[in-house]
Design a protein around this motif. Structure first.
Motif, PDB file in Angstrom:
ATOM      1  N   ASP A  62     -10.812  -4.479  -1.803  1.00  0.00           N
ATOM      2  CA  ASP A  62     -10.093  -3.566  -2.703  1.00  0.00           C
ATOM      3  C   ASP A  62      -9.811  -2.236  -2.017  1.00  0.00           C
ATOM      4  O   ASP A  62      -8.734  -1.650  -2.188  1.00  0.00           O
ATOM      5  CB  ASP A  62     -10.912  -3.326  -3.977  1.00  0.00           C
ATOM      6  CG  ASP A  62     -10.914  -4.527  -4.916  1.00  0.00           C
ATOM      7  OD1 ASP A  62     -10.039  -5.401  -4.753  1.00  0.00           O
ATOM      8  OD2 ASP A  62     -11.791  -4.585  -5.800  1.00  0.00           O
ATOM      9  N   ILE A  63     -10.755  -1.751  -1.241  1.00  0.00           N
ATOM     10  CA  ILE A  63     -10.574  -0.473  -0.543  1.00  0.00           C
ATOM     11  C   ILE A  63      -9.495  -0.593   0.533  1.00  0.00           C
ATOM     12  O   ILE A  63      -8.648   0.291   0.686  1.00  0.00           O
ATOM     13  CB  ILE A  63     -11.920   0.007   0.046  1.00  0.00           C
ATOM     14  CG1 ILE A  63     -12.779   0.561  -1.096  1.00  0.00           C
ATOM     15  CG2 ILE A  63     -11.718   1.056   1.133  1.00  0.00           C
ATOM     16  CD1 ILE A  63     -14.214   0.794  -0.751  1.00  0.00           C
ATOM     17  N   ILE A  64      -9.493  -1.691   1.278  1.00  0.00           N
ATOM     18  CA  ILE A  64      -8.460  -1.890   2.299  1.00  0.00           C
ATOM     19  C   ILE A  64      -7.080  -1.960   1.646  1.00  0.00           C
ATOM     20  O   ILE A  64      -6.106  -1.389   2.151  1.00  0.00           O
ATOM     21  CB  ILE A  64      -8.750  -3.166   3.125  1.00  0.00           C
ATOM     22  CG1 ILE A  64     -10.006  -2.964   3.979  1.00  0.00           C
ATOM     23  CG2 ILE A  64      -7.559  -3.522   4.019  1.00  0.00           C
ATOM     24  CD1 ILE A  64     -10.501  -4.228   4.655  1.00  0.00           C
ATOM     25  N   ARG A  65      -7.001  -2.637   0.508  1.00  0.00           N
ATOM     26  CA  ARG A  65      -5.728  -2.710  -0.222  1.00  0.00           C
ATOM     27  C   ARG A  65      -5.246  -1.313  -0.614  1.00  0.00           C
ATOM     28  O   ARG A  65      -4.058  -0.987  -0.479  1.00  0.00           O
ATOM     29  CB  ARG A  65      -5.901  -3.590  -1.456  1.00  0.00           C
ATOM     30  CG  ARG A  65      -4.599  -3.903  -2.170  1.00  0.00           C
ATOM     31  CD  ARG A  65      -4.850  -4.620  -3.479  1.00  0.00           C
ATOM     32  NE  ARG A  65      -5.100  -6.042  -3.306  1.00  0.00           N
ATOM     33  CZ  ARG A  65      -6.246  -6.660  -3.580  1.00  0.00           C
ATOM     34  NH1 ARG A  65      -7.278  -5.972  -4.033  1.00  0.00           N
ATOM     35  NH2 ARG A  65      -6.372  -7.954  -3.411  1.00  0.00           N
ATOM     36  N   GLU A  66      -6.160  -0.480  -1.058  1.00  0.00           N
ATOM     37  CA  GLU A  66      -5.810   0.888  -1.461  1.00  0.00           C
ATOM     38  C   GLU A  66      -5.415   1.732  -0.250  1.00  0.00           C
ATOM     39  O   GLU A  66      -4.428   2.476  -0.285  1.00  0.00           O
ATOM     40  CB  GLU A  66      -7.015   1.531  -2.178  1.00  0.00           C
ATOM     41  CG  GLU A  66      -6.772   2.928  -2.700  1.00  0.00           C
ATOM     42  CD  GLU A  66      -5.709   2.994  -3.796  1.00  0.00           C
ATOM     43  OE1 GLU A  66      -5.112   4.079  -3.971  1.00  0.00           O
ATOM     44  OE2 GLU A  66      -5.468   1.975  -4.468  1.00  0.00           O
ATOM     45  N   VAL A  67      -6.163   1.602   0.831  1.00  0.00           N
ATOM     46  CA  VAL A  67      -5.887   2.338   2.068  1.00  0.00           C
ATOM     47  C   VAL A  67      -4.483   2.018   2.589  1.00  0.00           C
ATOM     48  O   VAL A  67      -3.772   2.889   3.113  1.00  0.00           O
ATOM     49  CB  VAL A  67      -6.963   1.995   3.129  1.00  0.00           C
ATOM     50  CG1 VAL A  67      -6.501   2.352   4.534  1.00  0.00           C
ATOM     51  CG2 VAL A  67      -8.279   2.697   2.805  1.00  0.00           C
ATOM     52  N   ALA A  68      -4.074   0.760   2.436  1.00  0.00           N
ATOM     53  CA  ALA A  68      -2.790   0.309   2.985  1.00  0.00           C
ATOM     54  C   ALA A  68      -1.583   0.765   2.159  1.00  0.00           C
ATOM     55  O   ALA A  68      -0.444   0.509   2.557  1.00  0.00           O
ATOM     56  CB  ALA A  68      -2.783  -1.217   3.101  1.00  0.00           C
ATOM     57  N   ARG A  69      -1.816   1.433   1.049  1.00  0.00           N
ATOM     58  CA  ARG A  69      -0.678   1.951   0.284  1.00  0.00           C
ATOM     59  C   ARG A  69       0.083   3.015   1.073  1.00  0.00           C
ATOM     60  O   ARG A  69       1.276   3.222   0.858  1.00  0.00           O
ATOM     61  CB  ARG A  69      -1.160   2.541  -1.037  1.00  0.00           C
ATOM     62  CG  ARG A  69      -1.628   1.510  -2.055  1.00  0.00           C
ATOM     63  CD  ARG A  69      -2.180   2.166  -3.299  1.00  0.00           C
ATOM     64  NE  ARG A  69      -1.187   3.056  -3.903  1.00  0.00           N
ATOM     65  CZ  ARG A  69      -1.483   4.089  -4.691  1.00  0.00           C
ATOM     66  NH1 ARG A  69      -2.742   4.383  -4.943  1.00  0.00           N
ATOM     67  NH2 ARG A  69      -0.538   4.824  -5.211  1.00  0.00           N
TER      68      ARG A  69
END
Length: 254
Positions: free
Chosen positions: A194-201
Motif C-alpha cells: 500500500d505504501i509503495i502504491r502511494e509513493v508511486a503517485r
C-alpha cells in the motif's frame, strides 16, 4: 472517449548489456520506466535482475548500451551523481541507523538535500529546521506512531518502510526497490504494498520482486528476464499467460 496520454518516460535503457570475463550476464535489454507508474522486473533466480539494477544505478558499468535519466545520458555517470540527478535505490538489506529513532533517521537522510551533510561543525540543534519536512515524510508513510521509536525496536516491515522514508528524503523522481517484500509476513507485505502504491503517485518506481501476488496487485508494467534477456513484457495478466514465462518459472508450459 478521449484516451489519456501515457505518462512520460523518466528512465530508459537501450541495448543494455554486461559481460563478465566472456560470460554475458545481460544482453540487449530495452526498458522504459514511466512517471507515476510501478514497473516490476521479475524472473527466475539467475535471470539477471540484480545486474540490471546495478547497471541502471551505475554500481556496474555497462559493456554496451545506453541509459537515459530524465532526458540525460547517464551511461558514463558515477553512482553518487545519479542520486543527485533524481534516481535513488533502496537496498535489499535495511540501511537505517538502528540506535536512532525514526525521526532522527529521517532527519539524517534530509541533511544531504538540505546541504547540511558536510557542515559537520554545526550543533545538533541545527537539524531542528528539518523537523517539519521529516514529520511530513513520517506521516505520509504511516510512521507517526513510531516517531520516537528506535529503528532497532521496529518490526521488520516497519524498518523497510523507514528505509523507504529515508530514500524519499532525497525527493527522487525515480525510486528503485530491490526486493522490498523479502522476508516479510503477509501483514507487512500488504502494508508495504500500500505504501509503495502511494509513493508511486508522484514518482516512478522500478522494483525487483519475487512475490508475484504483489506484482499482480500493484504493478502497472512487468518486464520478465531469463538468462539476462527480456522474454516478455506488458501488464501482469499478459506476461503471466506467456508460454515462455511459464516455462522459465516452472520448467514446463503446462
Amino acid at each position: 472517449m478521449h484516451q489519456q496520454d501515457e505518462p512520460r518516460v523518466v528512465l530508459s535503457a537501450r541495448g543494455l548489456g554486461k559481460d563478465f570475463f566472456g560470460f554475458t550476464a545481460v544482453n540487449n535489454v530495452d526498458l522504459d520506466v514511466h512517471h507515476a507508474r510501478i514497473h516490476a522486473l521479475i524472473g527466475p533466480n539467475g535471470a539477471g535482475k540484480t545486474t540490471v539494477f546495478n547497471l541502471l544505478t551505475k554500481f556496474l558499468q555497462p559493456t554496451r548500451g545506453k541509459i537515459t535519466l530524465l532526458g540525460t545520458d547517464i551511461t558514463n555517470t558515477k553512482p553518487d551523481k545519479i542520486a543527485r540527478m533524481g534516481m535513488v535505490r533502496s537496498f535489499q538489506i535495511s540501511a537505517v541507523f538502528p540506535h536512532l529513532t525514526v525521526l532522527e533517521n529521517v532527519r539524517v537522510a534530509l541533511q544531504r538535500p538540505n546541504e547540511l551533510a558536510i557542515q559537520f561543525w554545526l550543533p545538533l540543534s541545527s537539524l531542528d529546521r528539518l523537523n517539519g519536512r521529516a514529520e511530513v515524510l513520517i506521516d505520509e508513510l504511516g510512521l507517526t506512531p513510531y516517531r520516537d521509536t528506535r529503528a532497532a525496536d521496529l518490526s521488520y516491515g516497519r524498518k523497510r518502510v523507514l528505509e523507504i522514508a529515508t530514500t524519499l528524503a532525497l525527493d527522487p523522481e525515480v525510486l528503485l526497490l530491490d526486493e522490498p517484500m523479502a522476508g516479510m509476513g503477509q501483514e507487512d507485505v500488504r502494508m508495504v504494498a500500500d505504501i509503495i502504491r502511494e509513493v508511486a503517485r508522484h514518482r516512478a518506481v522500478l522494483m525487483v520482486e519475487h512475490n508475484l501476488s504483489v506484482v499482480a496487485d500493484i504493478c502497472h508494467h512487468v518486464t520478465v528476464l531469463q538468462r539476462g534477456e527480456i522474454i516478455a513484457e506488458g501488464d501482469y495478466a499478459t506476461v503471466s499467460q506467456d508460454p515462455r514465462v511459464r516455462t522459465a518459472y516452472m520448467g514446463t508450459e503446462d
